[in-house]
Design a protein around this motif. Structure first.
Motif, PDB file in Angstrom:
ATOM      1  N   MET A  80      10.383  -1.036 -11.197  1.00 61.17           N
ATOM      2  CA  MET A  80       9.833  -2.251 -11.789  1.00 61.17           C
ATOM      3  C   MET A  80       8.813  -2.893 -10.851  1.00 61.17           C
ATOM      4  O   MET A  80       7.746  -3.344 -11.277  1.00 61.17           O
ATOM      5  N   GLY A  81       9.152  -2.932  -9.557  1.00 63.73           N
ATOM      6  CA  GLY A  81       8.232  -3.499  -8.587  1.00 63.73           C
ATOM      7  C   GLY A  81       6.931  -2.730  -8.510  1.00 63.73           C
ATOM      8  O   GLY A  81       5.848  -3.313  -8.350  1.00 63.73           O
ATOM      9  N   ILE A  82       7.015  -1.407  -8.624  1.00 57.04           N
ATOM     10  CA  ILE A  82       5.810  -0.564  -8.596  1.00 57.04           C
ATOM     11  C   ILE A  82       4.999  -0.745  -9.871  1.00 57.04           C
ATOM     12  O   ILE A  82       3.778  -0.950  -9.841  1.00 57.04           O
ATOM     13  N   LEU A  83       5.672  -0.679 -11.026  1.00 57.70           N
ATOM     14  CA  LEU A  83       4.965  -0.735 -12.307  1.00 57.70           C
ATOM     15  C   LEU A  83       4.314  -2.080 -12.564  1.00 57.70           C
ATOM     16  O   LEU A  83       3.308  -2.164 -13.268  1.00 57.70           O
ATOM     17  N   ASN A  84       4.851  -3.128 -11.998  1.00 55.39           N
ATOM     18  CA  ASN A  84       4.227  -4.432 -12.166  1.00 55.39           C
ATOM     19  C   ASN A  84       2.860  -4.483 -11.496  1.00 55.39           C
ATOM     20  O   ASN A  84       1.984  -5.238 -11.915  1.00 55.39           O
ATOM     21  N   GLU A  85       2.678  -3.646 -10.461  1.00 55.99           N
ATOM     22  CA  GLU A  85       1.398  -3.585  -9.751  1.00 55.99           C
ATOM     23  C   GLU A  85       0.508  -2.462 -10.274  1.00 55.99           C
ATOM     24  O   GLU A  85      -0.710  -2.592 -10.323  1.00 55.99           O
ATOM     25  N   VAL A  86       1.117  -1.336 -10.634  1.00 56.02           N
ATOM     26  CA  VAL A  86       0.357  -0.164 -11.096  1.00 56.02           C
ATOM     27  C   VAL A  86       1.010   0.347 -12.387  1.00 56.02           C
ATOM     28  O   VAL A  86       1.815   1.294 -12.372  1.00 56.02           O
ATOM     29  N   PRO A  87       0.692  -0.245 -13.545  1.00 53.58           N
ATOM     30  CA  PRO A  87       1.395   0.081 -14.780  1.00 53.58           C
ATOM     31  C   PRO A  87       1.169   1.492 -15.300  1.00 53.58           C
ATOM     32  O   PRO A  87       1.964   1.981 -16.111  1.00 53.58           O
TER      33      PRO A  87
END
Length: 448
Positions: free
Chosen positions: A185-192
């Motif tokens: 979730m932390g990654i996808l919030n920055e790089v969807p």
């Protein structure tokens, strides 16, 4: 299989909620969160750190240390990660139940002091909230991994983009699986638009959470001998009972030594939650707190340390995992696309792996348990909740020549030293590390 757009949407939506939770958590900070870099002594340890592997991840509310820029021309292309699940509820209800039962015994007999009544009400509330949540990820545990994932993308924008392939794996324990999804979730919030695969399979446990009979027997032998002798010297004397009970004779006869361990665990683990008060300092003296930590730290050393007491065997319990990391890097080196391998497991994996890799001299042989607190062999610095090892790999001009690959290692997002010559700052040549580690673990690797 590749995450669907529906799942990605769910994860990104979850990040919005996490921002709200993070704001609430900021208002209810309980961990000290001071910098963990450098060697601490026993006298430096505060009550939050003395919780050992219950210690809240130090960067939940603060930024980790700044990182050293890579040598000129080198850009990150790959990451290997092994991390512990985030903060959790205690495993098993026995500790909650015992603490509550003994304090209520004091209440029934009219033997509680004002502080004893305060502690009882706190434990009663925690006990009620814990029902049905044995060992589960807590709210702070979710936030810890969301923050780690977010900082990965911010620290290495060249590594996390639409062409990046992320392979995320977890043990089959729910707190680890949820830690994995919160990290993503932390990654996808920055790089969807990053490409993600996830898995949690018994088929991977031979390296994700390996059973090592030789190491297990060595640990049991040390538990019966050296650890038992150490604990005899450091047993709690029950001084804290005078703060909780107004009748010393009642405390001695009806409570005795039965309350200490369970109450300490319940209160120390309060930092795993955003809504539980911190009472450890009110109940126990700093000497009692540090003595308890020393016992638990010895337990971790016997589990993960390099010592003749355990036949120098314990670090090698993670030989299969280190072998998998080496093979994964070999695959990444010949690929043109950036890649990330994320593994979410447990403190019992991360700690011996750090020792096996000889991070910050953790692999040094120690044969006197009384020395651990003073030489800086401290459990909370390695396996706080969400503790993790990150290995970041760099190259010039998309080179696939292993001689030209550099890497560095982060322990809980702090740059560390390794047991071979550095090229520059915290950067090492991967070929040197591969040769060193491959030779070291060769006798212990057991392929599935």
């Amino acid at each position: 299989m590749k995450l669907s757009k529906i799942v990605k949407t769910f994860l990104i939506a979850g990040c919005t909620l996490s921002c709200i939770q993070s704001t609430m958590a900021e208002k209810t900070k309980i961990a000290n969160n001071r910098t963990i870099a450098g060697t601490a002594t026993l006298a430096d340890i505060d009550s939050h750190e003395a919780a050992g592997n219950y210690y809240c991840y130090p960067w939940l509310h603060m930024n980790p240390p700044a990182q050293t820029p890579a040598p000129e021309g080198f850009k990150p292309f790959h990451m290997e990660h092994a991390g512990r699940h985030g903060s959790r509820w205690l495993i098993g209800y026995k500790q909650y139940d015992r603490a509550l039962d003994l304090l209520e015994k004091g209440e029934r007999n009219g033997k509680l002091t004002p502080l004893g009544k305060k502690v009882l009400e706190t434990v009663r509330s925690i006990h009620s909230a814990a029902q049905g949540r044995e060992g589960e990820l807590s709210d702070n545990g979710a936030l810890q991994h969301q923050g780690i994932g977010k900082r990965m993308t911010q620290n290495y924008p060249d590594l996390f983009n639409s062409s990046t392939n992320i392979n995320a794996k977890s043990t089959i324990v729910i707190r680890s699986i949820l830690s994995m999804f919160n990290g993503l979730m932390g990654i996808l919030n920055e790089v969807p638009d990053v490409n993600i695969k996830t898995d949690a399979s018994k088929g991977d446990m031979w390296y994700m959470d390996a059973d090592d009979e030789g190491a297990e027997q060595a640990r049991k032998n040390a538990d019966k001998n050296e650890k038992k002798e150490f604990n005899k010297k450091h047993d709690n004397k029950g001084e804290y009972l005078n703060k909780l009970f107004n009748d010393p004779q009642f405390a001695q006869d009806s409570i005795g030594t039965k309350l200490f361990s369970s109450l300490f665990s319940v209160l120390a683990n309060a930092q795993s939650h955003s809504d539980q008060p911190w009472l450890l300092d009110e109940v126990f003296s700093i000497d009692e707190i540090r003595e308890r930590w020393a016992e638990r730290n010895v337990n971790w050393f016997i589990h993960a340390g390099n010592s003749k007491m355990t036949g120098n065997r314990m670090p090698y319990s993670q030989s299969n995992l280190l072998c998998d990391i080496i093979e994964s890097v070999d695959t990444a080196v010949i690929s043109k696309n950036p890649s990330v391998n994320l593994r979410y497991n447990h403190d019992t994996v991360v700690f011996p792996l750090a020792t096996l890799m000889e991070i910050d001299n953790l692999g040094n042989e120690i044969n006197d348990l009384e020395l651990l607190g003073e030489v800086g062999w401290h459990d909370y610095q390695v396996v706080p909740m969400a503790g993790n090892i990150q290995m970041i790999f760099y190259r010039k001009n998309d080179s696939t020549d292993i001689d030209n690959i550099l890497f560095k290692v982060l322990l809980n997002e702090r740059e560390v030293t390794l047991p071979f010559k550095a090229v520059e700052g915290p950067y090492y040549r991967w070929k040197d590390a591969k040769d060193y580690y491959s030779n070291k673990i060769a006798p212990y690797v057991t392929k599935h």
